[in-house]
Design a protein around this motif. Structure first.
Motif, mmCIF file in Angstrom:
data_model
loop_
_atom_site.group_PDB
_atom_site.id
_atom_site.type_symbol
_atom_site.label_atom_id
_atom_site.label_comp_id
_atom_site.label_asym_id
_atom_site.label_seq_id
_atom_site.Cartn_x
_atom_site.Cartn_y
_atom_site.Cartn_z
ATOM 1 N N TRP A 1 5.347 -19.490 132.922
ATOM 2 C CA TRP A 1 5.025 -18.669 131.740
ATOM 3 C C TRP A 1 4.939 -19.533 130.488
ATOM 4 O O TRP A 1 4.010 -19.404 129.681
ATOM 5 C CB TRP A 1 6.100 -17.582 131.609
ATOM 6 N N LYS A 2 5.885 -20.430 130.319
ATOM 7 C CA LYS A 2 5.887 -21.268 129.127
ATOM 8 C C LYS A 2 4.759 -22.299 129.138
ATOM 9 O O LYS A 2 4.279 -22.716 128.078
ATOM 10 C CB LYS A 2 7.241 -21.973 128.984
ATOM 11 N N LEU A 3 4.318 -22.702 130.324
ATOM 12 C CA LEU A 3 3.231 -23.677 130.414
ATOM 13 C C LEU A 3 1.852 -23.036 130.271
ATOM 14 O O LEU A 3 0.907 -23.695 129.834
ATOM 15 C CB LEU A 3 3.301 -24.439 131.742
ATOM 16 N N THR A 4 1.736 -21.750 130.633
ATOM 17 C CA THR A 4 0.419 -21.098 130.663
ATOM 18 C C THR A 4 0.305 -19.853 129.789
ATOM 19 O O THR A 4 -0.806 -19.419 129.483
ATOM 20 C CB THR A 4 0.074 -20.659 132.097
ATOM 21 N N GLY A 5 1.442 -19.229 129.457
ATOM 22 C CA GLY A 5 1.410 -17.938 128.778
ATOM 23 C C GLY A 5 1.251 -16.774 129.732
ATOM 24 O O GLY A 5 1.204 -15.610 129.291
ATOM 25 N N LYS A 6 1.184 -17.020 131.052
ATOM 26 C CA LYS A 6 0.956 -15.976 132.048
ATOM 27 C C LYS A 6 2.266 -15.547 132.711
ATOM 28 O O LYS A 6 3.023 -16.375 133.225
ATOM 29 C CB LYS A 6 -0.012 -16.471 133.129
ATOM 30 N N LYS A 7 2.502 -14.233 132.733
ATOM 31 C CA LYS A 7 3.709 -13.678 133.352
ATOM 32 C C LYS A 7 3.384 -13.254 134.783
ATOM 33 O O LYS A 7 3.105 -12.092 135.068
ATOM 34 C CB LYS A 7 4.216 -12.491 132.535
#
Length: 548
Positions: free
Chosen positions: A185-191
């Motif tokens: 999540w922190k690397l891509t913004g995707k949950k």
């Protein structure tokens, strides 16, 4: 050119191979795998033939703070950055090029546990890892509600236990995920989560390859009178299968991963997975009737089922492969940690006597002695319960060693006892699968630190499981390599190419492995030890209750 002509044929071949690897790195024809294990974070760069080109690692340890096993966010990112940097430095040193891009990246980590965040992305409570046996009430109630095994390690058990205890942070939860899901999540913004990792958060419907809708509804119904401002599906990550794209490395993600800033943003990332799923990939055990066992700090065996189990067992997890097939997993919280500590103590003694002996030689020497021990381990007994052990119903542990005055107390029996004890809880769960459920498995592929002293590890694992145990040449690469392979599958597969076909035709074309058959005497010896181990659990219970 003149210098090249003067080289031997072998030297020219080395130069050609080196140039090929350099070009693969410069052109981004590689993948990167990162795995956050319980004692080590490892990063690998994998080439187009799925060979490891470079690796880096970072040692770390969990802390027990106020009775909770945890890692801090600071330690997570310090470890990820150090591991990546060590890999990138190895690339530059070995090949003389700077790593700036790659075809795909994957993140794997320890499954389960509890990480919850508010709407601003703030962690609401310290990360509660899989090692915490503090959710017995929630685990029992949810198992009964769903008629489906919900182990104490699972994220949903941690969440419901916090609800039952009326913890203040519950109303503020906006997102719940795993360690791999958090880093991704922190690397891509995707949950998002890969389906294997998601299957340790909440039960999966293997037909729909998503969270079980009936159970989601049941859970939401029991929350109605608690004034909680969210439904469970609102806070869970999206479920993805192997091969699906799971976002791209963002500019912010680059800053978190590569402190030099040389890595380029925009690199595709595969779904983040649990260490169980990447272990399946690393051992090519994702088809029915295949099985693998990962043995290190904890030990877990995973059998891909060809049919559903007849009932719910608290000793058995039901998870999935990275492609969504049903897997029975027996997970014991404790494996090598106690005998690791003993070997460390003996290493101190050796050093105090003025000798320098490598760590590898200490392990090979002491663990190999186990094969010389008496068949009954000299009447010795141990419990390596550094933490609690759900299979034997211990919420916390007390590592202990027990002998009678007339026991045959020698080095060989000492380590034979420890190796037997490290697999005893696992054996209890496997008995359910093999004896009650008649689950069939042709062989078990082993990987992890338990197998570094290969002959001792394989032979005793075969005795404990009563199944042939194989170790591949690649199995030592572990989950970091496994998630790099999943990243490669996402990046390189053809439109309808299954993961099974990709692994068999690309990764494991040459399947080099060493197989050890169960030795009948060892199997009988382990059965005798198990009787002693089960009878002695009352001693461990007394230690937990009285040795505070």
């Amino acid at each position: 050119d003149r210098a090249r002509k003067n080289l031997s044929r072998g030297e020219r071949g080395v130069c050609t191979k080196l140039n090929t690897v350099r070009n693969s790195i410069l052109n981004g024809n590689t993948t990167i795998g990162i795995e956050l294990g319980s004692t080590r974070i490892k990063t690998v760069l994998v080439g187009p033939e799925h060979e490891i080109l470079a690796s880096g690692s970072h040692e770390w340890e969990n802390e027990n703070i106020d009775g909770i096993w945890t890692y801090s966010l600071e330690d997570i990112w310090k470890g990820v950055q150090d591991s990546y940097k060590n890999m990138a430095d190895a690339v530059e040193k070995e090949y003389g090029v700077v790593l700036k891009t790659t075809k795909a990246i994957g993140v794997s980590a320890m499954m389960h546990g509890y990480m919850v965040f508010d709407k601003n992305g703030k962690l609401l409570t310290p990360f509660r890892t899989w090692r915490n046996n503090i959710t017995g009430e929630a685990s029992g109630k949810l198992t009964e509600l769903f008629n489906y095994p919900i182990p104490q390690r699972w994220s949903i058990a941690h969440l419901y236990q916090a609800i039952l205890k009326n913890e203040e942070h519950i109303s503020e939860i906006s997102f719940m995920t795993t360690l791999a899901g958090y880093v991704h999540w922190k690397l891509t913004g995707k949950k998002v989560l890969g389906i294997n990792d998601a299957s340790g958060v909440f039960p999966i419907d293997i037909n729909n390859k998503n969270y079980n809708k009936k159970m989601l509804k049941q859970f939401n119904e029991i929350l109605r009178d608690k004034n909680i401002p969210w439904n469970l599906e609102d806070i869970l990550p999206e479920v993805l299968e192997a091969g699906e794209k799971a976002g791209e490395l963002t500019t912010e993600g680059v800053r978190l991963l590569d402190v030099t800033g040389r890595l380029e943003p925009g690199i595709f990332m595969c779904p983040p997975e649990g260490d169980a799923g990447t272990g399946m990939v690393a051992t090519n055990c994702i088809a029915e009737r295949t099985g693998n066992v990962s043995a290190g700090t904890s030990v877990f065996a995973m059998i891909v089922l060809d049919k559903e189990l007849s009932g719910a067992y608290p000793e058995i997890d039901l998870v999935t492969t990275p492609t969504g097939k049903l897997v029975a997993m027996v997970h014991s919280n404790n494996c090598t940690s106690d005998y690791d500590a003993w070997i460390g103590l003996f290493g101190e003694a050796v050093k105090a006597l003025g000798f320098e002996v490598s760590k590898a030689k200490l392990y090979d020497t002491f663990l190999s002695k186990a094969l010389e021990g008496d068949r009954d381990c000299g009447g010795l007994l141990s419990y390596g319960y550094i933490s609690g052990e759900h299979i034997t119903n211990f919420e916390e542990g007390r590592p202990m060693f027990i002998r009678k005055p007339d026991s045959n107390f020698n080095l060989a029996n000492f380590f034979r006892t420890h190796l037997f004890a490290s697999l005893a809880a696992l054996r209890i769960g496997l008995n359910i699968l093999f004896e009650k459920e008649s689950v069939k498995v042709d062989e078990i592929l082993g990987h992890g630190g338990f197998f570094k002293t290969r002959e001792a590890g394989q032979r005793i694992m075969a005795a404990a499981t009563r199944v042939p145990v194989s170790v591949m040449e690649t199995a030592g690469e572990g989950g970091a390599w496994g998630i790099a392979i999943l990243a490669s599958y996402m990046a390189n597969k053809s439109e309808k190419e299954t993961l099974e076909y990709f692994l068999n035709s690309n990764v494991f074309k040459v399947n080099r492995k060493i197989t050890v058959q169960p030795v009948s005497d060892d199997v009988a010896d382990f059965d005798v030890f198990m009787d002693r181990y089960i009878k002695g659990l009352v001693i461990e219970r007394s230690a937990v209750d009285n040795f505070k």
